[in-house]
Enzyme design. Structure first.
Site, PDB file in Angstrom:
ATOM      1  N   ARG A  94      53.019 -16.649  67.366  1.00  0.00           N
ATOM      2  CA  ARG A  94      53.142 -15.236  67.018  1.00  0.00           C
ATOM      3  C   ARG A  94      51.992 -14.802  66.111  1.00  0.00           C
ATOM      4  O   ARG A  94      51.539 -15.565  65.279  1.00  0.00           O
ATOM      5  CB  ARG A  94      54.477 -15.001  66.279  1.00  0.00           C
ATOM      6  CG  ARG A  94      55.534 -14.402  67.148  1.00  0.00           C
ATOM      7  CD  ARG A  94      56.912 -14.420  66.540  1.00  0.00           C
ATOM      8  NE  ARG A  94      57.036 -13.759  65.250  1.00  0.00           N
ATOM      9  CZ  ARG A  94      58.196 -13.585  64.625  1.00  0.00           C
ATOM     10  NH1 ARG A  94      59.317 -14.002  65.191  1.00  0.00           N
ATOM     11  NH2 ARG A  94      58.244 -13.004  63.458  1.00  0.00           N
ATOM     12  N   ARG A 118      67.592  -5.187  56.353  1.00  0.00           N
ATOM     13  CA  ARG A 118      66.587  -5.873  55.566  1.00  0.00           C
ATOM     14  C   ARG A 118      66.247  -5.144  54.278  1.00  0.00           C
ATOM     15  O   ARG A 118      65.389  -5.604  53.524  1.00  0.00           O
ATOM     16  CB  ARG A 118      65.319  -5.944  56.402  1.00  0.00           C
ATOM     17  CG  ARG A 118      64.944  -7.346  56.815  1.00  0.00           C
ATOM     18  CD  ARG A 118      63.792  -7.145  57.745  1.00  0.00           C
ATOM     19  NE  ARG A 118      62.980  -8.289  57.900  1.00  0.00           N
ATOM     20  CZ  ARG A 118      62.986  -9.042  58.991  1.00  0.00           C
ATOM     21  NH1 ARG A 118      63.829  -8.832  59.953  1.00  0.00           N
ATOM     22  NH2 ARG A 118      62.129 -10.028  59.090  1.00  0.00           N
ATOM     23  N   LYS A 138      67.169 -17.953  61.796  1.00  0.00           N
ATOM     24  CA  LYS A 138      68.089 -16.918  62.282  1.00  0.00           C
ATOM     25  C   LYS A 138      68.052 -16.837  63.820  1.00  0.00           C
ATOM     26  O   LYS A 138      69.092 -16.829  64.468  1.00  0.00           O
ATOM     27  CB  LYS A 138      67.727 -15.543  61.682  1.00  0.00           C
ATOM     28  CG  LYS A 138      67.755 -15.506  60.156  1.00  0.00           C
ATOM     29  CD  LYS A 138      67.409 -14.126  59.618  1.00  0.00           C
ATOM     30  CE  LYS A 138      65.992 -13.658  59.898  1.00  0.00           C
ATOM     31  NZ  LYS A 138      64.924 -14.494  59.291  1.00  0.00           N
ATOM     32  N   ARG A 197      55.148 -12.096  54.071  1.00  0.00           N
ATOM     33  CA  ARG A 197      56.517 -11.848  54.554  1.00  0.00           C
ATOM     34  C   ARG A 197      57.534 -12.412  53.567  1.00  0.00           C
ATOM     35  O   ARG A 197      58.589 -11.822  53.345  1.00  0.00           O
ATOM     36  CB  ARG A 197      56.694 -12.453  55.940  1.00  0.00           C
ATOM     37  CG  ARG A 197      56.021 -11.619  57.030  1.00  0.00           C
ATOM     38  CD  ARG A 197      55.782 -12.394  58.305  1.00  0.00           C
ATOM     39  NE  ARG A 197      56.977 -12.909  58.925  1.00  0.00           N
ATOM     40  CZ  ARG A 197      56.988 -13.944  59.774  1.00  0.00           C
ATOM     41  NH1 ARG A 197      55.851 -14.556  60.098  1.00  0.00           N
ATOM     42  NH2 ARG A 197      58.113 -14.357  60.302  1.00  0.00           N
ATOM     43  N   ARG A 219      55.717 -22.896  64.453  1.00  0.00           N
ATOM     44  CA  ARG A 219      56.576 -22.242  65.452  1.00  0.00           C
ATOM     45  C   ARG A 219      55.747 -21.809  66.667  1.00  0.00           C
ATOM     46  O   ARG A 219      54.617 -21.330  66.546  1.00  0.00           O
ATOM     47  CB  ARG A 219      57.257 -21.013  64.859  1.00  0.00           C
ATOM     48  CG  ARG A 219      58.016 -20.245  65.955  1.00  0.00           C
ATOM     49  CD  ARG A 219      58.947 -19.212  65.429  1.00  0.00           C
ATOM     50  NE  ARG A 219      58.283 -18.231  64.615  1.00  0.00           N
ATOM     51  CZ  ARG A 219      58.922 -17.273  63.953  1.00  0.00           C
ATOM     52  NH1 ARG A 219      60.239 -17.207  64.005  1.00  0.00           N
ATOM     53  NH2 ARG A 219      58.259 -16.411  63.234  1.00  0.00           N
TER      54      ARG A 219
HETATM   55  P1  AP5 Z   1      63.345 -19.175  63.798  1.00  0.00           P
HETATM   56  O1  AP5 Z   1      64.734 -19.417  64.309  1.00  0.00           O
HETATM   57  O2  AP5 Z   1      62.353 -18.527  64.699  1.00  0.00           O
HETATM   58  O3  AP5 Z   1      63.397 -18.441  62.363  1.00  0.00           O
HETATM   59  P2  AP5 Z   1      63.760 -16.929  61.999  1.00  0.00           P
HETATM   60  O4  AP5 Z   1      64.600 -16.974  60.767  1.00  0.00           O
HETATM   61  O5  AP5 Z   1      64.337 -16.221  63.196  1.00  0.00           O
HETATM   62  O6  AP5 Z   1      62.324 -16.443  61.630  1.00  0.00           O
HETATM   63  P3  AP5 Z   1      61.515 -15.099  61.950  1.00  0.00           P
HETATM   64  O7  AP5 Z   1      60.104 -15.350  61.513  1.00  0.00           O
HETATM   65  O8  AP5 Z   1      61.696 -14.663  63.386  1.00  0.00           O
HETATM   66  O9  AP5 Z   1      62.194 -14.119  61.021  1.00  0.00           O
HETATM   67  P4  AP5 Z   1      61.562 -12.896  60.441  1.00  0.00           P
HETATM   68  O10 AP5 Z   1      62.790 -12.354  59.796  1.00  0.00           O
HETATM   69  O11 AP5 Z   1      60.403 -13.027  59.574  1.00  0.00           O
HETATM   70  O12 AP5 Z   1      60.926 -12.155  61.713  1.00  0.00           O
HETATM   71  P5  AP5 Z   1      61.448 -10.989  62.650  1.00  0.00           P
HETATM   72  O13 AP5 Z   1      61.070 -11.311  64.019  1.00  0.00           O
HETATM   73  O14 AP5 Z   1      62.863 -10.617  62.345  1.00  0.00           O
HETATM   74  O15 AP5 Z   1      62.804 -20.610  63.317  1.00  0.00           O
HETATM   75  C1  AP5 Z   1      61.483 -20.763  62.799  1.00  0.00           C
HETATM   76  C2  AP5 Z   1      60.922 -22.147  63.212  1.00  0.00           C
HETATM   77  O16 AP5 Z   1      61.699 -23.176  62.593  1.00  0.00           O
HETATM   78  C3  AP5 Z   1      60.994 -22.443  64.725  1.00  0.00           C
HETATM   79  O17 AP5 Z   1      59.840 -23.170  65.090  1.00  0.00           O
HETATM   80  C4  AP5 Z   1      62.261 -23.311  64.893  1.00  0.00           C
HETATM   81  O18 AP5 Z   1      62.150 -24.204  65.987  1.00  0.00           O
HETATM   82  C5  AP5 Z   1      62.282 -24.044  63.559  1.00  0.00           C
HETATM   83  N1  AP5 Z   1      63.636 -24.304  63.082  1.00  0.00           N
HETATM   84  C6  AP5 Z   1      64.675 -23.416  63.033  1.00  0.00           C
HETATM   85  N2  AP5 Z   1      65.759 -24.001  62.495  1.00  0.00           N
HETATM   86  C7  AP5 Z   1      65.390 -25.286  62.183  1.00  0.00           C
HETATM   87  C8  AP5 Z   1      66.075 -26.392  61.579  1.00  0.00           C
HETATM   88  N3  AP5 Z   1      67.359 -26.305  61.178  1.00  0.00           N
HETATM   89  N4  AP5 Z   1      65.388 -27.545  61.388  1.00  0.00           N
HETATM   90  C9  AP5 Z   1      64.078 -27.649  61.779  1.00  0.00           C
HETATM   91  N5  AP5 Z   1      63.380 -26.644  62.366  1.00  0.00           N
HETATM   92  C10 AP5 Z   1      64.027 -25.456  62.554  1.00  0.00           C
HETATM   93  O19 AP5 Z   1      60.567  -9.756  62.106  1.00  0.00           O
HETATM   94  C11 AP5 Z   1      59.173  -9.667  62.330  1.00  0.00           C
HETATM   95  C12 AP5 Z   1      58.639  -8.374  61.718  1.00  0.00           C
HETATM   96  O20 AP5 Z   1      59.297  -7.229  62.338  1.00  0.00           O
HETATM   97  C13 AP5 Z   1      58.895  -8.180  60.216  1.00  0.00           C
HETATM   98  O21 AP5 Z   1      57.915  -8.819  59.440  1.00  0.00           O
HETATM   99  C14 AP5 Z   1      58.875  -6.646  60.097  1.00  0.00           C
HETATM  100  O22 AP5 Z   1      57.557  -6.152  60.098  1.00  0.00           O
HETATM  101  C15 AP5 Z   1      59.546  -6.188  61.376  1.00  0.00           C
HETATM  102  N6  AP5 Z   1      61.003  -6.006  61.218  1.00  0.00           N
HETATM  103  C16 AP5 Z   1      61.975  -6.721  61.865  1.00  0.00           C
HETATM  104  N7  AP5 Z   1      63.196  -6.287  61.489  1.00  0.00           N
HETATM  105  C17 AP5 Z   1      62.992  -5.281  60.570  1.00  0.00           C
HETATM  106  C18 AP5 Z   1      63.866  -4.459  59.793  1.00  0.00           C
HETATM  107  N8  AP5 Z   1      65.205  -4.591  59.882  1.00  0.00           N
HETATM  108  N9  AP5 Z   1      63.316  -3.565  58.946  1.00  0.00           N
HETATM  109  C19 AP5 Z   1      61.977  -3.418  58.862  1.00  0.00           C
HETATM  110  N10 AP5 Z   1      61.080  -4.170  59.556  1.00  0.00           N
HETATM  111  C20 AP5 Z   1      61.588  -5.102  60.407  1.00  0.00           C
END
Ligand code: AP5
Length: 213
Positions: A160, A88, A13, A171, A127
């Site tokens: 991270r 979410r 994402k 997660r 990552r």
């Molecule tokens: P990346 O693009 O970083 O993936 P992502 O989907 O953004 O993953 P996140 O871990 O950031 O999502 P998340 O939803 O768990 O975390 P968030 O920060 O929102 O890609 C991942 C890796 O893959 C990278 O190394 C990249 O280079 C590689 N990659 C990407 N695409 C690729 C491809 N096509 N091919 C090969 N490699 C690829 O949330 C963190 C925490 O915050 C949550 O756990 C929760 O506690 C809290 N939180 C956030 N939002 C909310 C909410 N709305 N409600 C409640 N709690 C929340």
């Protein structure tokens, strides 16, 4: 253009949002990034959120909804936005519907990035992110040119805290239990949901995404 990007942790994402933001010059709103900034700055929200984030749990809906209510009325959202990590839970999706109705705006696309769990675990354990500007790298598939240093801003590239395998598994379990119902919610209520197979290279995923959005 008003888009929601849905998908499990590690589905790409943030990677796709960065590409779309450059191409369309719209606001990229990542709830994870906003929360991490608050944790870093020791704000009241950050202090409340940290424990949930470190364990892989979701931050409570009331905190997230009031944070997003403030964010979506900022001027940079007027021309469009891309929501990454929100909503979410079904209550968050319902709260977003109410906010959009009040603002008299509609979504244009809801895209689900679909990847299997083993790909998620491999991507997230490898990552790396820039501590200063948030740029996303992968130690195997997309490392920075100089190890540990961000190509874009020269900041320190780190792992991270929630990218440890045990937290990643938690997660994923939280995603299946609390966020997959959001996919069903939009399938039932919006007619906008498109599914993109996100296992391909990130440029290929971007092409699918642009075709669907
Ligand atoms: P990346 O693009 O970083 O993936 P992502 O989907 O953004 O993953 P996140 O871990 O950031 O999502 P998340 O939803 O768990 O975390 P968030 O920060 O929102 O890609 C991942 C890796 O893959 C990278 O190394 C990249 O280079 C590689 N990659 C990407 N695409 C690729 C491809 N096509 N091919 C090969 N490699 C690829 O949330 C963190 C925490 O915050 C949550 O756990 C929760 O506690 C809290 N939180 C956030 N939002 C909310 C909410 N709305 N409600 C409640 N709690 C929340």
């Amino acid at each position: 253009m008003r888009i929601i990007l849905l998908g499990p942790p590690g589905s790409g994402k943030g990677t796709q949002a960065a590409k779309l933001r450059e191409r369309y010059a719209i606001a990229h709103i990542s709830t994870g990034d906003i929360l991490r900034e608050n944790v870093k700055a020791n704000t009241e929200l950050g202090l409340k959120a940290k424990g949930f984030m470190d364990s892989g749990a979701l931050v409570p809906d009331d905190l997230i909804v009031s944070m997003m209510r403030e964010r979506l009325i900022r001027p940079d959202c007027a021309e469009g936005f891309l929501l990454d990590g929100f909503p979410r839970t079904v209550p968050q999706a319902q709260a977003l519907d109410a906010m959009l109705e009040k603002m008299n705006i509609r979504l244009d696309a809801i895209v689900l990035l679909d990847v299997p769990d083993d790909v998620v675990v491999s991507r997230l354990t490898n990552r790396r992110v820039c501590r200063s500007c948030g740029a996303i790298y992968n130690a195997v598939s997309q490392p920075p040119k100089q190890e540990g240093i961000c190509d874009k801003c020269g900041g320190k590239v780190i792992q991270r805290d929630d990218d440890k395998e045990s937290v990643i598994r938690e997660r994923l379990a939280v995603y299946r239990k609390q966020t997959e119902p959001v996919v069903d919610y939009y399938r039932r209520t919006s007619g906008l949901l498109a599914v993109v197979d996100a296992v391909h290279s990130s440029d290929a995923v971007l092409r699918y995404l642009e075709a669907k959005a």
